[in-house]
Design an enzyme around this catalytic site. Structure first.
Site, PDB file in Angstrom:
ATOM      1  CE1 TYR A 103      -6.622  -0.174   4.184  1.00 26.46           C
ATOM      2  CE2 TYR A 103      -5.507   1.603   3.005  1.00 26.46           C
ATOM      3  CZ  TYR A 103      -6.038   0.328   3.027  1.00 26.46           C
ATOM      4  OH  TYR A 103      -5.976  -0.458   1.907  1.00 26.46           O
ATOM      5  CB  SER A 117      -0.910  -0.007   1.224  1.00 29.70           C
ATOM      6  OG  SER A 117      -2.043   0.788   0.981  1.00 29.70           O
ATOM      7  CD  GLU A 144      -6.871  -7.072  -5.936  1.00 26.79           C
ATOM      8  OE1 GLU A 144      -6.235  -6.811  -4.894  1.00 26.79           O
ATOM      9  OE2 GLU A 144      -6.985  -8.222  -6.369  1.00 26.79           O
ATOM     10  N   PRO A 145      -7.644  -0.927  -6.589  1.00 28.72           N
ATOM     11  CG  PRO A 145      -8.579   0.875  -7.749  1.00 28.72           C
ATOM     12  CD  PRO A 145      -8.322  -0.606  -7.868  1.00 28.72           C
ATOM     13  N   GLY A 146      -7.593   0.891  -3.524  1.00 27.45           N
ATOM     14  CA  GLY A 146      -8.368   1.240  -2.331  1.00 27.45           C
ATOM     15  C   GLY A 146      -8.061   2.665  -1.927  1.00 27.45           C
ATOM     16  CB  CYS A 172      -8.416   7.362  30.533  1.00 22.29           C
ATOM     17  SG  CYS A 172      -9.907   8.275  30.921  1.00 22.29           S
ATOM     18  CG  ASP A 173      -3.847   4.199  26.340  1.00 20.14           C
ATOM     19  OD1 ASP A 173      -2.760   4.524  26.856  1.00 20.14           O
ATOM     20  OD2 ASP A 173      -4.000   3.154  25.688  1.00 20.14           O
ATOM     21  CG  ASP A 181      -2.211   3.655   6.595  1.00 11.08           C
ATOM     22  OD1 ASP A 181      -1.539   2.774   6.032  1.00 11.08           O
ATOM     23  OD2 ASP A 181      -2.768   4.573   5.968  1.00 11.08           O
ATOM     24  N   GLY A 238      -2.404  -0.292  -4.104  1.00 13.20           N
ATOM     25  CA  GLY A 238      -1.119   0.292  -3.731  1.00 13.20           C
ATOM     26  C   GLY A 238      -0.850   1.667  -4.302  1.00 13.20           C
TER      27      GLY A 238
HETATM   28  C1  LIG Z   1      -5.917  -3.708   1.089  1.00  9.54           C
HETATM   29  C2  LIG Z   1      -5.994  -4.374  -0.228  1.00  9.54           C
HETATM   30  C3  LIG Z   1      -6.191  -3.622  -1.399  1.00  9.54           C
HETATM   31  C4  LIG Z   1      -6.203  -2.110  -1.425  1.00  9.54           C
HETATM   32  O1  LIG Z   1      -4.910  -1.638  -1.338  1.00  9.54           O
HETATM   33  P1  LIG Z   1      -4.559  -0.050  -1.405  1.00  9.54           P
HETATM   34  O2  LIG Z   1      -3.126  -0.010  -1.075  1.00  9.54           O
HETATM   35  O3  LIG Z   1      -5.432   0.617  -0.399  1.00  9.54           O
HETATM   36  O4  LIG Z   1      -4.837   0.404  -2.791  1.00  9.54           O
HETATM   37  C5  LIG Z   1      -6.318  -4.297  -2.598  1.00  9.54           C
HETATM   38  N1  LIG Z   1      -6.265  -5.645  -2.649  1.00  9.54           N
HETATM   39  C6  LIG Z   1      -6.079  -6.413  -1.547  1.00  9.54           C
HETATM   40  C7  LIG Z   1      -6.042  -7.877  -1.694  1.00  9.54           C
HETATM   41  C8  LIG Z   1      -5.921  -5.796  -0.308  1.00  9.54           C
HETATM   42  O5  LIG Z   1      -5.718  -6.558   0.773  1.00  9.54           O
END
Ligand SMILES: *Cc1c(COP(=O)(O)O)cnc(C)c1O
Length: 399
Positions: A368, A197, A270-272, A339-340, A314, A235
């Site tokens: 995240y 990531s 698979e962008p997140g 309180c931590d 993260d 990533g």
């Molecule tokens: C977390 C994850 C993502 C998303 O990754 P980013 O770095 O947020 O783009 C995509 N594929 C899989 C399998 C993941 O575990």
């Protein structure tokens, strides 16, 4: 000092004034809903999705729900024509509720229980990921229904999360899995990887794509059915305190490497983080304050156990801004409400003297953050306020 997690320092504090209309929006939202809040701007989701889609024109984008599994994000991306990447039955339920057609989904958790597989199949998702023979054997019972991707591992020490330590196999192991699948009558659709990531250098993708191309050639050389799919994972990086390469430029070498694959290979990603990081602005308010060891301590109603959990899980450096800009600046600490003692967001930052009730704004808080928040000490999680939920670009063009 010396916390186990990263604490924001003065680089993360931006004295830049907010635009007047944004101040008004923040203040009216707090007046209506109270603090803490997360302002989720669906227009930013649209912009980021379109930007990545333009930068990777021949790649089908499956949004990975994990960084921000919010129904409004799913709805917005569904309208944009996006596909989705699921990892758990909870994520399956969320996309099912929002009416996402199952053909637009893949399930990419490399390690699953039988119930996880059955839940996804019941919904209609039939593409899964494996990276070992134990996992492959779980699909013997479903061999008529499923198509699998084999996940390869490419280590990346620089990424925020090196996702190839916990998951993925070597090219040699991938070939063994593919041969075994053939013997067990299980269809292998292709290969996948995740370079880590917030990967700063596109070369990581280029190297991984080249290795996958070699594995695909060896599959054919061994007389196994040719693979039809390559999934280049997530990533893609965003700018926190540090500027990253613009996404168009970042994807140029990736597209060049993809162009070397046979034309029949369908490519997915698979962008997140890239889709959601910039879409959320956090708003916390000062609950109380004290002077300790020559620094002003401000206790906020959101912290490490809440929306700022990304400081723990993260590596992001969220830029912070105070609404109040005038007054004398003094060395200050921003702490969370619990309180931590580890619940500290930022220290050694120069802030104007704040009053209780004053607001602290966090940028780039979409990925995240709330996803990993807890209810520790019974402090409620920040509420999410949706902005621009309906695409107004047409009306705006008319107006
Ligand atoms: C977390 C994850 C993502 C998303 O990754 P980013 O770095 O947020 O783009 C995509 N594929 C899989 C399998 C993941 O575990």
């Amino acid at each position: 000092m010396a916390h186990a997690h990263s604490v924001l320092d003065f680089h993360s504090f931006s004295a830049q004034a907010l635009a007047a209309d944004e101040v008004q929006l923040i203040e009216s939202s707090v007046a209506q809903f109270g603090a803490p809040l997360l302002l989720l701007d669906c227009d930013v989701i649209r912009q980021q999705y379109r930007a990545l889609n333009n930068a990777l024109p021949n790649v089908t984008l499956h949004f990975a729900l994990k960084p921000l599994p919010h129904p409004a994000v799913v709805r917005t991306l569904l309208e944009e024509g996006a596909s989705f990447d699921l990892a758990t039955s909870g994520e399956v339920d969320l996309v099912a509720q929002e009416g996402v057609p199952a053909e637009r989904t893949i399930h990419t958790h490399p390690i699953k229980r039988d119930a996880d597989i059955r839940d996804a199949l019941a919904y209609g998702c039939n593409v899964f990921v494996v990276d070992n023979l134990n996992e492959l054997a779980k699909f013997k019972a479903y061999h008529n229904e499923v198509e699998l991707l084999v996940r390869l591992s490419f280590r990346n020490a620089e990424a925020f999360a090196d996702l190839s330590k916990k998951f993925g196999c070597s090219p040699e192991q991938a070939l063994t899995i593919i041969e075994t699948a053939q013997a067990w009558n299980i269809r292998i659709k292709g290969l996948s990887f995740h370079v880590g990531s917030q990967t700063m250098h596109p070369q990581k993708y280029v190297d991984a794509i080249r290795t996958c191309k070699e594995v695909m050639e060896q599959v054919v050389a061994r007389g196994l059915p040719a693979l039809s799919t390559l999934d280049i994972g997530g990533g893609f990086p965003v700018s926190y305190s540090q500027q990253v390469m613009p996404i168009d430029q970042f994807c140029v070498p990736i597209n060049e490497a993809l162009n070397e694959l046979p034309e029949t290979v369908q490519v997915l990603a698979e962008p997140g983080r890239f889709i959601v990081a910039q879409s959320v602005t956090s708003v916390a308010s000062v609950m109380g304050q004290a002077e300790r060891d020559g620094q002003m301590w401000y206790y906020l109603d959101d912290g490490i156990y809440g929306s700022f959990s990304g400081l723990m899980f993260d590596d992001a450096q969220y830029p912070l801004v105070t609404l109040k800009q005038e007054g004398e600046y003094a060395p200050s600490v921003l702490a969370g409400p619990t309180c931590d003692s580890i619940d500290v967001i930022a220290e050694n930052i120069m802030l104007p003297k704040l009053d209780n009730g004053d607001l602290i704004i966090g940028r780039m808080m979409g990925a995240y953050t709330s996803a990993t928040a807890t209810d520790f000490n019974f402090f409620k999680r920040a509420q999410t306020v949706l902005l621009n939920e309906h695409d107004q670009s047409c009306e705006r063009m008319i107006g």
